[in-house]
Motif scaffolding. Sequence first.
Motif: not given
Length: 326
Positions: A310-321
């Motif tokens: 959703x943030x634009x692809x080609x990215x990494x996100x850590x899980x958070x609550x």
Amino acid sequence: MLDHMPDAQAFDALCPMHVAVNSEGKIAHLGPTLAKLMDDDAVGRPFLDLFELVRPRGARSVADLQAHSGAPLHLRLRDAHRTPVKAVAAPHMGGLIVNMSFGISVVEAVGNYSLTSRDFAPTDLTIEMLYLVEAKSAAMEQSRDLNARLQGAKIAAEEQAFTDTLTGLKNRRAMDHIMGRYIALGVGFSCMHLDLDFFKSVNDTLGHAAGDHVLQEVARILVAETRREDTVARVGGDEFVLIIHELQHPDRLAAIAARIIARLEHPIPWNGETCRISGSAGTSRSGQYETPTVEQMLHHADLALYASKRAGRGKHTHFSTDLLGL
């Protein structure tokens, strides 16, 4: 001495493991098989210097042995092998003829003294026993070979059951098994879910062969960017999971993801064409849970992955609550 008597050859042929003991208790003659076991100077030496009488106890002379004529004797060679033998003695020309047999020690004796079937009388049941031992050894060797091949086939089948055939990576079954084992053992780890961006357009424009080539290249990149102790699994068409062993530091995980995404964005040549893809990733860490489960960690890594999409692809996100309400 027996060597010069007319019955010497008959004794040698019929009883190759016999000893002729004279009235003084000294060895007068050895059968050809026993001669192979003895030193060259055995003839002329006291019988009981070369053979230990185990049973009956207390016999110390030829007269004592003569008293046990016809009775079973248990002897032991006084050599390095200490080979036990069974024997029977009979009076002969003022002395004794002691005929011997290895009994159940024959297999060990054959190896220790390099004996062959020619060292035993043709009527000796030892020959039959040696044939049986040889047949048993051959059967056991075949059994060991079969077991080894079956074990190899089992290992190969298990490996195949845990391997993605296209890429050579682990598959979903292997991923579930490894994550479950880490959780059961209390081993800390991170679960990074990676999905390829724009992969569908490669299949649509260049065909599935090009898509397969891209997946194989992606597999090589993921293996190159992870450590030997980490696990890379292909869990779907263009979905991969990285199980990162004992590493949960967010910055280091982000750096790994950044390197992977950067490499995925390099054009991949195929048959004169260029395949262009990228990757989005999301990571959950076992330390984020009081009691982690495979399902929960995969679900939360999946939520983080789609936050990257959703943030634009080609990215990494850590899980958070914070992602649970999205």
